[in-house]
Write an enzyme that holds these catalytic residues in place. Sequence first.
Site, PDB file in Angstrom:
ATOM      1  N   HIS A 153       0.902  -1.159   0.000  1.00 47.05           N
ATOM      2  CA  HIS A 153       0.000   0.000   0.000  1.00 47.05           C
ATOM      3  C   HIS A 153       0.935   1.200   0.000  1.00 47.05           C
ATOM      4  O   HIS A 153       1.604   1.468   0.995  1.00 47.05           O
ATOM      5  CB  HIS A 153      -0.886  -0.063   1.247  1.00 47.05           C
ATOM      6  CG  HIS A 153      -1.727   1.147   1.507  1.00 47.05           C
ATOM      7  ND1 HIS A 153      -3.036   1.052   1.923  1.00 47.05           N
ATOM      8  CD2 HIS A 153      -1.470   2.476   1.446  1.00 47.05           C
ATOM      9  CE1 HIS A 153      -3.538   2.263   2.104  1.00 47.05           C
ATOM     10  NE2 HIS A 153      -2.592   3.139   1.825  1.00 47.05           N
ATOM     11  N   HIS A 200      -8.542   4.953   8.612  1.00 49.22           N
ATOM     12  CA  HIS A 200      -7.158   5.402   8.776  1.00 49.22           C
ATOM     13  C   HIS A 200      -6.990   6.359   9.952  1.00 49.22           C
ATOM     14  O   HIS A 200      -6.027   7.113   9.998  1.00 49.22           O
ATOM     15  CB  HIS A 200      -6.642   5.992   7.462  1.00 49.22           C
ATOM     16  CG  HIS A 200      -6.428   4.938   6.427  1.00 49.22           C
ATOM     17  ND1 HIS A 200      -5.331   4.107   6.433  1.00 49.22           N
ATOM     18  CD2 HIS A 200      -7.200   4.524   5.403  1.00 49.22           C
ATOM     19  CE1 HIS A 200      -5.430   3.243   5.435  1.00 49.22           C
ATOM     20  NE2 HIS A 200      -6.564   3.479   4.800  1.00 49.22           N
TER      21      HIS A 200
END
Length: 569
Positions: free
Chosen positions: A248, A322
Site C-alpha cells: 500500500h 485510517h
Amino acid sequence: MAYTLDRGSYAAMFGPTVGDRVRLADTELIIEVEQDYTTYGEEVKFGGGKVIRDGMGQSQHSRQEGAVDTVITNALIVDHWGIVKADVGIKDGRICAIGKAGNPDVQPNVDIIIGPGTEAIAGEGRILTAGGIDAHIHWICPQQIEDALHSGITTMLGGGTGPAEGTNATTCTPGPWHIARMLQAAEGLPMNMGFFGKGNASRPQGLEEQLRAGACGLKLHEDWGTTPSAIDVCLSVAEKWDVQVAIHTDTLNESGFVENTTAAFKGRTIHAFHTEGAGGGHAPDIIKLCGEANVLPSSTNPTRPFTRNTLDEHLDMLMVCHHLDSRIPEDVAFAESRIRRETIAAEDILHDLGAFSMIASDSQAMGRVGEVIIRTWQTADKMKRQRGALPEERGQNDNQRVKRYIAKYTINPAITHGIAHYVGSVAVGKLADLVLWKPMFFGVKPDLVLKCGTIASAAMGDPNASIPTPQPVHYRPMFGAFGGALTHSAVNFVSQAGLDGEIAQQFGLRKTLLPVVGCRTIGKADMVHNSATPHMEVDPETYEVRADGRLLTCEPATVLPLAQRYFLF
C-alpha cells in the site's frame, strides 16, 4: 431401446450440454457449454428410480479398489480453463478426477468409480466453481470468516490481530508472538488462512523473524512508512525467503512519487493493493502501476464497479479506517486526495481489458468481506452493458469475459501468493474447495460450499422441519466446520522457513500447514487472462487516465444486478 430426448428435457434432467447457453443470475452474462465429458445414455444421477444404485451406476469397488469418497454429478464447471459439463470425483479431500462417473463393470468410459463408500452430490442444473481467494484481509474480527465462507470464499490471506488501530488500518500481523496467536486462533476457523507479517523496516532482521514464525508473506503499508528504503529491504528479504510482498504505497508522496516507488522495486515482483488508489497509494497516479511487468495489481471491492454512490460513501469510510480526524484540515485533505471519479471509472475498463489482475475485499477496512464475488460479477456485467462483447469472444456467449473475471478471485491470487499448487481452480490434485450454485443465484448466494471435500456451509432450511427446504432458509455452518473435522477441512499457508522450524509443534497446531512456493519467479505475464501491460498516463490536473494513448472513461452505474432482487436489506 434407445430413447431420444429433446434439448429442453435433457437439460432439465441432466443439466445443459454442449451448445446450450446459461444466463448467470440476473446479469447480461451468458455462458455456453464448450465440452461435455459424459457418454450420452450413460449419465449417472442419484435418486429414487435413478442410476446410482447397486449393480447399476454403483459398482462393488471398495475405496481401496479405487472408488471415490464423493462424486458431484453432471456439474457445469466454470473456471479459467473452460466452461464444461463433467462429473467430479473427490478423494482424501482433493479433486481426484474430472470426467465420467459410474460403474466400470457395466458402463463404458468410466474414469470416476462410484462404490458403496461413495457419497453423491447432485450437480445437475448447477454451476461448480473453485472456492474464491480473498488476498486482502484485515483480520479485525473472526466473524469475517463466516460471512466470507457463506459467500463462496474458501481462502483468506492478510494480516492483523483483531480490532487494534494497527489492524483497522493495515493488513499486518506484526511480530512472531502475534503470528503465533493468529495461527492458533485459525485452528477453530473453517477457512484456509495465511498471515502477512509487517514489512516496513530498514533492516532485515525484524522481517526474517516473522517469516521464521510462519508468516506467508510481508505487507508494506504507508501508515507504517512505505519508504524506498523499506520497499528495498522488504523485497530483498522476500527474494531470499520466497514469499510475496504486498504494498500500500505512499498516498501523500512524502518519501517519493510513484516513479520512485517503481524504481525501488528494481524489477522485483510485488502485489500492489487497490492499484486505482481510493484505498490508498500515490495520489493521483498510482494506477500507472498496472502497466508494469513486475507488478501484480488488484482492486478492493468498494470501488467495484463504479456507481453513482461510490464517491459519496468513500470519504467517511476512509476517515474511520485510517484513524483520521474530520476536525483537522490536513486529515480531510488527505482523505479527499484519494477519491477520484476519473481513476475509479478507468479501473472498470482496465479490469475489462485484463490490465487489473485481481479483486479482493479489504475487509472492514474500506471493504466488504462477503462481497468479493458479487462485486466481481457486477463489474463484468457493467462492462458487458457499456462496452459490449469482448473482441475475442466467439459465438453468442460471454465465455472469455467470464473466464477473465473468475480468474480475478481464484487462480490469479493463488499464483500471486504461491498457493496455486493447492487451490485456485477446479483441477485434479488440488484441494476440493468447491462451490455449487444454482444459475439464478450465481455469484450471489451459493447452494453448498465444500472445504477439502467436506460440506462446510450451506443454505439450509428449518432444522426442525420434516425436509431440508422449509423457511427460514439461511446460511448455516455444516459438519465440516465443527470438531475434529474442521482441522481436516482447512489448511494454513506458511513460509517454508516456518515449516522447517517446526512451528506446528511449537505452537500446538493441528491444521495442515502448506508452504507458499514460487512467489519470486512470477510476473504480470503469469496472470491468467489478466496479463495486459498498457502504457499508462494520468493527467495530474484533471486525473484523466489513458492506456496506450486512449482515454479511459465510463458512466457510473445507476442500477446493478445481484443486488436488491436478492436481498431484503
